[in-house]
Enzyme design. Structure first.
Site, PDB file in Angstrom:
ATOM      1  N   GLN A   1     -43.945  12.225  32.520  1.00  0.00           N
ATOM      2  CA  GLN A   1     -42.821  12.126  31.681  1.00  0.00           C
ATOM      3  C   GLN A   1     -42.860  10.997  30.485  1.00  0.00           C
ATOM      4  O   GLN A   1     -43.089  10.228  31.132  1.00  0.00           O
ATOM      5  CB  GLN A   1     -41.548  12.477  32.069  1.00  0.00           C
ATOM      6  CG  GLN A   1     -40.530  13.068  30.896  1.00  0.00           C
ATOM      7  CD  GLN A   1     -39.016  12.808  30.892  1.00  0.00           C
ATOM      8  OE1 GLN A   1     -38.004  11.691  30.801  1.00  0.00           O
ATOM      9  NE2 GLN A   1     -38.880  13.329  32.124  1.00  0.00           N
TER      10      GLN A   1
ATOM     11  N   PRO B   1     -38.073  13.676  22.032  1.00  0.00           N
ATOM     12  CA  PRO B   1     -39.182  14.965  21.437  1.00  0.00           C
ATOM     13  C   PRO B   1     -38.670  14.515  20.036  1.00  0.00           C
ATOM     14  O   PRO B   1     -39.372  15.201  19.111  1.00  0.00           O
ATOM     15  CB  PRO B   1     -38.584  15.914  22.013  1.00  0.00           C
ATOM     16  CG  PRO B   1     -37.686  15.833  22.698  1.00  0.00           C
ATOM     17  CD  PRO B   1     -37.067  13.834  23.224  1.00  0.00           C
TER      18      PRO B   1
ATOM     19  N   TYR C   1     -29.500   6.603  34.804  1.00  0.00           N
ATOM     20  CA  TYR C   1     -28.555   6.960  33.708  1.00  0.00           C
ATOM     21  C   TYR C   1     -26.592   7.314  34.044  1.00  0.00           C
ATOM     22  O   TYR C   1     -26.024   6.630  33.394  1.00  0.00           O
ATOM     23  CB  TYR C   1     -29.104   8.387  33.483  1.00  0.00           C
ATOM     24  CG  TYR C   1     -30.654   8.531  33.197  1.00  0.00           C
ATOM     25  CD1 TYR C   1     -30.856   7.532  32.598  1.00  0.00           C
ATOM     26  CD2 TYR C   1     -30.956  10.268  32.158  1.00  0.00           C
ATOM     27  CE1 TYR C   1     -32.646   7.338  32.498  1.00  0.00           C
ATOM     28  CE2 TYR C   1     -32.319  10.085  32.157  1.00  0.00           C
ATOM     29  CZ  TYR C   1     -33.054   9.205  31.877  1.00  0.00           C
ATOM     30  OH  TYR C   1     -33.972   8.979  31.263  1.00  0.00           O
TER      31      TYR C   1
ATOM     32  N   ASN D   1     -31.733  22.621  19.521  1.00  0.00           N
ATOM     33  CA  ASN D   1     -32.342  23.099  20.173  1.00  0.00           C
ATOM     34  C   ASN D   1     -32.749  24.091  20.857  1.00  0.00           C
ATOM     35  O   ASN D   1     -34.173  24.375  20.976  1.00  0.00           O
ATOM     36  CB  ASN D   1     -32.336  21.647  20.968  1.00  0.00           C
ATOM     37  CG  ASN D   1     -31.618  20.402  20.267  1.00  0.00           C
ATOM     38  OD1 ASN D   1     -32.130  20.087  18.635  1.00  0.00           O
ATOM     39  ND2 ASN D   1     -31.574  19.252  20.838  1.00  0.00           N
TER      40      ASN D   1
ATOM     41  N   TRP E   1     -30.192  11.356  28.997  1.00  0.00           N
ATOM     42  CA  TRP E   1     -30.375   8.923  28.573  1.00  0.00           C
ATOM     43  C   TRP E   1     -28.656   8.927  27.690  1.00  0.00           C
ATOM     44  O   TRP E   1     -28.894  10.235  26.522  1.00  0.00           O
ATOM     45  CB  TRP E   1     -31.623   9.292  28.323  1.00  0.00           C
ATOM     46  CG  TRP E   1     -31.869   7.322  28.229  1.00  0.00           C
ATOM     47  CD1 TRP E   1     -31.287   6.833  28.691  1.00  0.00           C
ATOM     48  CD2 TRP E   1     -32.451   7.639  27.096  1.00  0.00           C
ATOM     49  NE1 TRP E   1     -31.715   5.536  28.558  1.00  0.00           N
ATOM     50  CE2 TRP E   1     -32.726   5.688  27.439  1.00  0.00           C
ATOM     51  CE3 TRP E   1     -33.460   7.748  26.056  1.00  0.00           C
ATOM     52  CZ2 TRP E   1     -33.671   4.887  27.196  1.00  0.00           C
ATOM     53  CZ3 TRP E   1     -34.351   6.547  24.903  1.00  0.00           C
ATOM     54  CH2 TRP E   1     -33.566   5.393  25.441  1.00  0.00           C
TER      55      TRP E   1
ATOM     56  N   ASN F   1     -43.737   7.307  32.463  1.00  0.00           N
ATOM     57  CA  ASN F   1     -44.414   6.595  31.913  1.00  0.00           C
ATOM     58  C   ASN F   1     -45.723   5.802  32.077  1.00  0.00           C
ATOM     59  O   ASN F   1     -45.940   4.810  31.944  1.00  0.00           O
ATOM     60  CB  ASN F   1     -43.557   5.064  31.837  1.00  0.00           C
ATOM     61  CG  ASN F   1     -42.191   5.764  30.821  1.00  0.00           C
ATOM     62  OD1 ASN F   1     -42.129   6.206  29.489  1.00  0.00           O
ATOM     63  ND2 ASN F   1     -41.344   5.747  31.536  1.00  0.00           N
TER      64      ASN F   1
END
Length: 281
Positions: free
Chosen positions: A167, A195, A57, A246, A28, A146
């Site tokens: 998600q 996150p 995106y 990450n 994103w 969502n």
């Protein structure tokens, strides 16, 4: 134990939730084509095997370029994209998904999401089109994004193809326990976008204390907590250092008291909150 130094971390196998690698790369706002493709290549060659994008995106072509450039076979990559809320009428689902596949340069995606249950979304008609794509072999799995618990329940009931993931925004400042429970009831994996609360976890004292204790970043703490709760995480990262940091979260094992401290956080922060979000209806 603490995580390895991300500069020396060797790629290792990523744990999975069902067939979904539990740590992926979100894309994103990664709209610079060259940067996006390079981020994808770097992530895959670091060890990531899960890449997440979306029609909205405006980077599917760059994502495809990055996958093609990486020294990793396409068959090893779990690739997900999403159908935007203006394209959820049945014919539009079919047409725009094929366009997404063309932009990505692939014959099929591993997971196709309904991006939001809004605008042109109709549970029966939209998901019937998703099931058609599944039957044609153009998508390997159906997902939703969502969705509130009641919307998820309806989707599971009406979709002929199995729904494997929901998600949603999820992090220590928005843990969503009721939604996670609903997903568990329906055997649907939870995939967390944002996150890191779009940077919010870096400033939270509890996360900071745990990070200092283990000599790791706050990002690693948040990602390790999600993994501890069987939640797939797809943090966005563009630079090499963040991608590797990450990834290093896979080596971090939180202590029970760390998990308890994070669970006790009562601050709440939703960072993605459009008017058409189902919680605003």
């Amino acid at each position: 134990m603490g995580a390895d130094d991300p500069d020396t971390l060797e790629p290792t196998a990523c744990p999975t939730a069902g067939d979904i690698p539990m740590l992926g790369l979100g894309t994103w706002e990664n709209t610079d084509a060259d940067q996006c493709a390079e981020s994808i290549r770097t992530a895959l060659e670091t060890g990531y095997r899960h890449i997440d994008t979306a029609q909205a995106y405006d980077n599917e072509a760059a994502v495809g370029d990055g996958i093609a450039a990486a020294d990793v076979d396409r068959e090893e990559v779990f690739l997900a994209t999403k159908v935007w809320l203006s394209n959820l009428a049945p014919d539009d689902v079919l047409e725009t998904t094929r366009e997404s596949l063309d932009r990505l340069g692939v014959d099929a995606v591993d997971l196709l999401y309904v991006h939001w249950p809004a605008k042109t979304y109709d549970a029966e008609e939209t998901l019937a089109a998703f099931s058609d794509l599944y039957d044609e072999g153009l998508i390997e799995n159906v997902g939703v994004s969502n969705f509130l618990p009641e919307q998820l329940e309806t989707a599971v009931e009406v979709c002929d193809a199995p729904i494997v993931a929901n998600q949603v925004e999820l992090h220590p400042l928005l843990p969503q326990p009721e939604l996670r429970e609903a997903c568990e009831v329906h055997d649907v994996e939870v995939v967390a976008y944002s996150p890191l609360a779009r940077g919010g976890v870096f400033d939270h004292p509890t996360i900071q204390e745990i990070a200092a204790k283990h000599d790791v970043s706050e990002a690693q703490v948040s990602l390790a907590w999600l993994r501890e709760n069987d939640v797939v995480a797809i943090p966005k990262a563009t630079g090499v250092d963040h991608i590797r940091d990450n990834w290093a979260s896979l080596s971090l094992e939180l202590d029970p008291e760390d998990v308890a401290a994070i669970e006790a956080i009562d601050d709440r922060e939703r960072t993605v909150d459009p008017d058409f979000g189902p919680w605003n209806q």
